[in-house]
Design a protein around this motif. Structure first.
Motif, PDB file in Angstrom:
ATOM      1  N   SER A 182       0.823  -1.204   0.000  1.00 57.75           N
ATOM      2  CA  SER A 182       0.000   0.000   0.000  1.00 57.75           C
ATOM      3  C   SER A 182       0.868   1.269   0.000  1.00 57.75           C
ATOM      4  O   SER A 182       1.531   1.578   0.993  1.00 57.75           O
ATOM      5  N   TYR A 183       0.803   1.993  -1.114  1.00 53.91           N
ATOM      6  CA  TYR A 183       1.525   3.262  -1.184  1.00 53.91           C
ATOM      7  C   TYR A 183       0.899   4.270  -0.225  1.00 53.91           C
ATOM      8  O   TYR A 183       1.582   5.133   0.316  1.00 53.91           O
ATOM      9  N   ARG A 184      -0.400   4.148  -0.001  1.00 52.37           N
ATOM     10  CA  ARG A 184      -1.081   5.039   0.938  1.00 52.37           C
ATOM     11  C   ARG A 184      -0.498   4.859   2.340  1.00 52.37           C
ATOM     12  O   ARG A 184      -0.229   5.843   3.033  1.00 52.37           O
ATOM     13  N   GLN A 185      -0.298   3.603   2.754  1.00 50.80           N
ATOM     14  CA  GLN A 185       0.302   3.344   4.071  1.00 50.80           C
ATOM     15  C   GLN A 185       1.718   3.905   4.140  1.00 50.80           C
ATOM     16  O   GLN A 185       2.128   4.454   5.162  1.00 50.80           O
ATOM     17  N   MET A 186       2.462   3.761   3.045  1.00 48.96           N
ATOM     18  CA  MET A 186       3.830   4.271   3.023  1.00 48.96           C
ATOM     19  C   MET A 186       3.836   5.789   3.186  1.00 48.96           C
ATOM     20  O   MET A 186       4.581   6.336   3.997  1.00 48.96           O
ATOM     21  N   VAL A 187       3.008   6.490   2.411  1.00 45.55           N
ATOM     22  CA  VAL A 187       2.963   7.948   2.490  1.00 45.55           C
ATOM     23  C   VAL A 187       2.511   8.381   3.883  1.00 45.55           C
ATOM     24  O   VAL A 187       3.084   9.312   4.467  1.00 45.55           O
ATOM     25  N   SER A 188       1.524   7.685   4.422  1.00 42.90           N
ATOM     26  CA  SER A 188       1.041   7.992   5.766  1.00 42.90           C
ATOM     27  C   SER A 188       2.167   7.830   6.787  1.00 42.90           C
ATOM     28  O   SER A 188       2.364   8.677   7.657  1.00 42.90           O
TER      29      SER A 188
END
Length: 120
Positions: A89-95
């Motif tokens: 998950s790129y979203r988790q990474m950015v978060s």
């Protein structure tokens, strides 16, 4: 795509910068203390076996060139990183990096703008 060791990546960085080079040219670009000729030659041969580097013969020497672009390697490396550490998950990474690095809302908006400009 296989992940490079630190030493292999250092050699690849030089080849990506130069496009093609003899072992001597690679050594010239490396920081002090310079590794031995045989060490660099061995690493380049390993990179050949892994499919990262090709060569052409010029006289008695081999001139090496990258077979994989820096962009392709970076993309593969990042996909593996996100998969291993953030369940893909790129979203988790950015978060994670937003919280960890304390990115401001302004910095995050600038990042989003840059991404939109690159991918209209």
């Amino acid at each position: 795509m296989k992940e490079l060791t630190k030493a292999e990546e250092e050699i690849m960085q030089v080849l990506w910068d130069l496009d093609a080079a003899f072992v001597k040219d690679i050594i010239d670009q490396l920081p002090e203390p310079k590794p031995a000729y045989n060490t660099v030659s061995t690493i380049v041969r390993i990179l050949q076996q892994k499919g990262f580097v090709g060569h052409e013969i010029q006289g008695r020497f081999h001139k090496y060139h990258p077979l994989i672009t820096k962009e392709a390697y970076t993309k593969s490396l990042m996909k593996g990183f996100v998969k291993r550490y953030f369940s893909g998950s790129y979203r988790q990474m950015v978060s994670f990096f937003t919280q960890e690095d304390k990115l401001s809302l302004n910095e995050l908006e600038q990042l989003l703008k840059e991404l939109k400009d690159k991918n209209p």
